[in-house]
Motif scaffolding. Structure first.
Motif, short mmCIF file in Angstrom:
data_model
loop_
_atom_site.label_atom_id
_atom_site.label_comp_id
_atom_site.label_asym_id
_atom_site.label_seq_id
_atom_site.Cartn_x
_atom_site.Cartn_y
_atom_site.Cartn_z
N SER A 71 0.85 -1.18 0.00
CA SER A 71 0.00 0.00 0.00
C SER A 71 0.89 1.24 0.00
O SER A 71 2.12 1.13 0.12
CB SER A 71 -0.94 0.00 1.21
OG SER A 71 -0.20 0.01 2.42
N ARG A 72 0.26 2.40 -0.14
CA ARG A 72 1.03 3.64 -0.15
C ARG A 72 0.22 4.76 0.46
O ARG A 72 -1.02 4.73 0.41
CB ARG A 72 1.46 3.99 -1.57
CG ARG A 72 0.33 4.29 -2.53
CD ARG A 72 0.83 4.39 -3.98
NE ARG A 72 1.82 5.45 -4.12
CZ ARG A 72 2.72 5.49 -5.11
NH1 ARG A 72 2.74 4.54 -6.03
NH2 ARG A 72 3.58 6.49 -5.17
N ASP A 73 0.91 5.72 1.03
CA ASP A 73 0.30 6.93 1.56
C ASP A 73 1.10 8.09 1.00
O ASP A 73 2.17 8.43 1.52
CB ASP A 73 0.34 6.92 3.10
CG ASP A 73 -0.37 8.12 3.71
OD1 ASP A 73 -0.57 9.13 3.00
OD2 ASP A 73 -0.71 8.06 4.89
N ASP A 74 0.62 8.66 -0.08
CA ASP A 74 1.36 9.72 -0.76
C ASP A 74 1.46 10.99 0.07
O ASP A 74 2.39 11.77 -0.12
CB ASP A 74 0.74 10.00 -2.13
CG ASP A 74 0.96 8.85 -3.11
OD1 ASP A 74 0.11 8.68 -4.01
OD2 ASP A 74 1.97 8.14 -2.96
N ALA A 75 0.54 11.20 0.98
CA ALA A 75 0.63 12.36 1.86
C ALA A 75 1.86 12.26 2.75
O ALA A 75 2.42 13.28 3.17
CB ALA A 75 -0.63 12.47 2.71
#
Length: 117
Positions: A71-75
């Protein structure tokens, strides 16, 4: 240039779980696909999982499919790898990078995952 720092590894018993994190710095990685790779002692570095820049598609090696989730959290400019049902053969140093790796990204130190039987 993109610098990458992996964390979250450790020693866990077979069947256990770990969550790895990959913090990127130097530039935003929101427009890049991200990947996780691993290298076991005496073996070549291998692909584990990837996620598109939108986060809408994920890809896994056959050996981890159904057990690992990328998964990713670009923030936060961060990617993750949730690893469940770990097996001794998952023991390796885990790395993250852009996917595919490019000249603008530098491999980090990786994080050691050791699964005991």
């Amino acid at each position: 240039q993109v610098q990458l720092v992996e964390s979250g590894g450790g020693l866990v018993q077979a069947g256990g779980s770990l969550r790895l994190s990959c913090a990127a710095s130097g530039r935003t990685v929101s427009s890049y696909a991200m990947g996780w790779f691993r290298q076991a002692p005496g073996k070549e570095r291998e692909f584990v999982a990837a996620i598109t820049w939108t986060g809408g598609n994920t890809y896994y090696s056959d050996s981890v499919k159904g057990r690992f989730t990328i998964s990713r959290d670009d923030a936060k400019n961060t990617a993750y790898l949730q690893m469940n049902s770990l097996k001794p053969e998952d023991t390796a140093v885990y790395y993250c990078n852009l996917y595919p790796p490019t000249r603008i990204s530098h491999w980090g130190q990786g994080t050691q995952v050791t699964v005991s039987s």
